[in-house]
Design a protein around this motif. Structure first.
Motif, PDB file in Angstrom:
ATOM      1  N   SER A 139      16.148  -7.473   9.997  1.00 13.02           N
ATOM      2  CA  SER A 139      16.646  -6.236   9.382  1.00 13.02           C
ATOM      3  C   SER A 139      17.522  -5.458  10.355  1.00 13.02           C
ATOM      4  N   ALA A 140      17.108  -5.379  11.614  1.00 15.62           N
ATOM      5  CA  ALA A 140      17.907  -4.673  12.622  1.00 15.62           C
ATOM      6  C   ALA A 140      19.256  -5.352  12.821  1.00 15.62           C
ATOM      7  N   VAL A 141      19.270  -6.679  12.825  1.00 15.09           N
ATOM      8  CA  VAL A 141      20.529  -7.414  12.967  1.00 15.09           C
ATOM      9  C   VAL A 141      21.448  -7.107  11.788  1.00 15.09           C
ATOM     10  N   ILE A 142      20.897  -7.157  10.589  1.00 18.55           N
ATOM     11  CA  ILE A 142      21.716  -6.932   9.392  1.00 18.55           C
ATOM     12  C   ILE A 142      22.254  -5.505   9.352  1.00 18.55           C
ATOM     13  N   VAL A 143      21.395  -4.522   9.568  1.00 17.91           N
ATOM     14  CA  VAL A 143      21.833  -3.120   9.519  1.00 17.91           C
ATOM     15  C   VAL A 143      22.794  -2.824  10.676  1.00 17.91           C
ATOM     16  N   GLY A 144      22.490  -3.340  11.853  1.00 16.15           N
ATOM     17  CA  GLY A 144      23.379  -3.126  13.000  1.00 16.15           C
ATOM     18  C   GLY A 144      24.759  -3.705  12.767  1.00 16.15           C
ATOM     19  N   ARG A 145      24.825  -4.896  12.202  1.00 15.39           N
ATOM     20  CA  ARG A 145      26.125  -5.513  11.891  1.00 15.39           C
ATOM     21  C   ARG A 145      26.881  -4.684  10.862  1.00 15.39           C
ATOM     22  N   GLU A 146      26.178  -4.230   9.826  1.00 16.83           N
ATOM     23  CA  GLU A 146      26.842  -3.453   8.777  1.00 16.83           C
ATOM     24  C   GLU A 146      27.472  -2.183   9.353  1.00 16.83           C
ATOM     25  N   ILE A 147      26.743  -1.504  10.213  1.00 14.11           N
ATOM     26  CA  ILE A 147      27.270  -0.280  10.825  1.00 14.11           C
ATOM     27  C   ILE A 147      28.450  -0.612  11.734  1.00 14.11           C
ATOM     28  N   SER A 148      28.303  -1.629  12.551  1.00 15.37           N
ATOM     29  CA  SER A 148      29.353  -1.995  13.507  1.00 15.37           C
ATOM     30  C   SER A 148      30.639  -2.445  12.818  1.00 15.37           C
ATOM     31  N   ILE A 149      30.517  -3.319  11.842  1.00 14.58           N
ATOM     32  CA  ILE A 149      31.712  -3.830  11.166  1.00 14.58           C
ATOM     33  C   ILE A 149      32.341  -2.743  10.306  1.00 14.58           C
ATOM     34  N   SER A 150      31.542  -1.865   9.727  1.00  9.43           N
ATOM     35  CA  SER A 150      32.115  -0.730   8.985  1.00  9.43           C
ATOM     36  C   SER A 150      32.926   0.156   9.927  1.00  9.43           C
ATOM     37  N   ALA A 151      32.397   0.398  11.108  1.00  3.18           N
ATOM     38  CA  ALA A 151      33.131   1.199  12.099  1.00  3.18           C
ATOM     39  C   ALA A 151      34.410   0.492  12.521  1.00  3.18           C
ATOM     40  N   LEU A 152      34.332  -0.816  12.735  1.00  5.66           N
ATOM     41  CA  LEU A 152      35.523  -1.585  13.096  1.00  5.66           C
ATOM     42  C   LEU A 152      36.579  -1.504  11.998  1.00  5.66           C
ATOM     43  N   ARG A 153      36.156  -1.681  10.758  1.00  4.36           N
ATOM     44  CA  ARG A 153      37.108  -1.601   9.634  1.00  4.36           C
ATOM     45  C   ARG A 153      37.743  -0.215   9.551  1.00  4.36           C
ATOM     46  N   GLU A 154      36.939   0.806   9.741  1.00  2.00           N
ATOM     47  CA  GLU A 154      37.456   2.178   9.687  1.00  2.00           C
ATOM     48  C   GLU A 154      38.489   2.393  10.790  1.00  2.00           C
ATOM     49  N   TRP A 155      38.185   1.966  11.992  1.00  2.00           N
ATOM     50  CA  TRP A 155      39.118   2.126  13.101  1.00  2.00           C
ATOM     51  C   TRP A 155      40.394   1.332  12.854  1.00  2.00           C
ATOM     52  N   MET A 156      40.248   0.092  12.371  1.00  2.40           N
ATOM     53  CA  MET A 156      41.421  -0.740  12.089  1.00  2.40           C
ATOM     54  C   MET A 156      42.282  -0.095  10.996  1.00  2.40           C
ATOM     55  N   ALA A 157      41.661   0.502  10.010  1.00  2.14           N
ATOM     56  CA  ALA A 157      42.419   1.191   8.962  1.00  2.14           C
ATOM     57  C   ALA A 157      43.160   2.396   9.536  1.00  2.14           C
ATOM     58  N   GLU A 158      42.492   3.093  10.440  1.00  2.00           N
ATOM     59  CA  GLU A 158      43.090   4.280  11.050  1.00  2.00           C
ATOM     60  C   GLU A 158      44.361   3.943  11.837  1.00  2.00           C
ATOM     61  N   ILE A 159      44.401   2.761  12.425  1.00  2.00           N
ATOM     62  CA  ILE A 159      45.589   2.380  13.190  1.00  2.00           C
ATOM     63  C   ILE A 159      46.526   1.467  12.382  1.00  2.00           C
ATOM     64  N   GLY A 160      46.275   1.386  11.061  1.00  2.00           N
ATOM     65  CA  GLY A 160      47.170   0.632  10.182  1.00  2.00           C
ATOM     66  C   GLY A 160      47.003  -0.875  10.230  1.00  2.00           C
ATOM     67  N   GLN A 161      45.832  -1.340  10.632  1.00  2.00           N
ATOM     68  CA  GLN A 161      45.597  -2.780  10.759  1.00  2.00           C
ATOM     69  C   GLN A 161      44.429  -3.272   9.894  1.00  2.00           C
ATOM     70  N   ARG A 162      44.143  -2.560   8.828  1.00  2.00           N
ATOM     71  CA  ARG A 162      42.978  -2.891   7.979  1.00  2.00           C
ATOM     72  C   ARG A 162      43.021  -4.316   7.438  1.00  2.00           C
ATOM     73  N   THR A 163      44.214  -4.830   7.133  1.00  2.00           N
ATOM     74  CA  THR A 163      44.302  -6.163   6.537  1.00  2.00           C
ATOM     75  C   THR A 163      43.776  -7.253   7.464  1.00  2.00           C
ATOM     76  N   ARG A 164      43.737  -6.986   8.756  1.00  2.00           N
ATOM     77  CA  ARG A 164      43.201  -7.982   9.701  1.00  2.00           C
ATOM     78  C   ARG A 164      41.704  -8.213   9.510  1.00  2.00           C
ATOM     79  N   VAL A 165      41.001  -7.228   8.973  1.00  2.00           N
ATOM     80  CA  VAL A 165      39.544  -7.328   8.836  1.00  2.00           C
ATOM     81  C   VAL A 165      39.094  -7.200   7.382  1.00  2.00           C
ATOM     82  N   ARG A 166      39.910  -7.707   6.472  1.00  2.00           N
ATOM     83  CA  ARG A 166      39.468  -7.671   5.077  1.00  2.00           C
ATOM     84  C   ARG A 166      38.333  -8.681   4.880  1.00  2.00           C
TER      85      ARG A 166
END
Length: 186
Positions: A95-122
């Motif tokens: 459960s910790a692995v799953i929740v930790g990944r979800e938070i981390s990848i969501s943050a990565l996607r948000e940051w990538m979107a902020e710098i205009g690179q969201r399509t790299r992590v679709r």
């Protein structure tokens, strides 16, 4: 902001969460089956809202933001219920692995979107497979009963471990796709 049918379905999915929690704890025979049925209904709205949005062109920025939030809430809340009810190290770690990944990848996607690179992590195919395995595992674990010779709960645990492995692998896929941008923006 105009609410579209897909966004209404996503909001409905979020509203089902407290209902599932209450039903999960109600002291009646079959509460676990009812909680699993509510989870299935929520999972089906996840598929349905995306299908309707794409099929009928009802996508929106708010819906695109809210849908993954609803997904993460649904999974996290269910995992918390299951770990609280059966606090084994295996269930807690997966459960910790799953929740930790979800938070981390969501943050990565948000940051990538902020710098205009969201399509790299679709969303990649491995992420979709992970989601299916995870949802099936959670339904089986919520159900909590074995059938005569079929150790269903144990199968749910194995599926959840499989989902955690796919979670780690899919996180690697997303980070690898984002790596050139991450390296250049140090």
């Amino acid at each position: 902001m105009r609410l579209t049918l897909p966004t209404i379905l996503t909001l409905f999915r979020i509203l089902l969460l407290p209902v599932m929690v209450v039903v999960f704890y109600l002291p009646f025979r079959g509460a676990n089956l009812a909680a699993a049925a509510i989870f299935i209904a929520a999972a089906l709205t996840d598929w349905l809202d995306g299908w309707i949005a794409r099929r009928y062109g009802l996508t929106s920025a708010f819906g695109a933001f809210l849908d993954p939030v609803a997904d993460k809430l649904m999974v996290a809340v269910t995992l918390f219920l299951l770990v609280q009810q059966n606090p084994t190290p295996m269930l807690a770690v997966t459960s910790a692995v799953i929740v930790g990944r979800e938070i981390s990848i969501s943050a990565l996607r948000e940051w990538m979107a902020e710098i205009g690179q969201r399509t790299r992590v679709r969303v990649a195919l491995v992420g979709k497979v992970k989601t299916v395995v995870q949802m099936v595992a959670l339904v089986v674990l919520l159900h909590q009963h074995d059938f005569s010779e079929l150790r269903l709960y144990r199968i749910g645990e194995y599926l959840l471990v499989g989902a955690a492995i796919l979670t780690i692998y899919s996180a690697f896929v997303y980070v690898r796709a984002a790596w050139p941008v991450l390296r250049d923006h140090q």
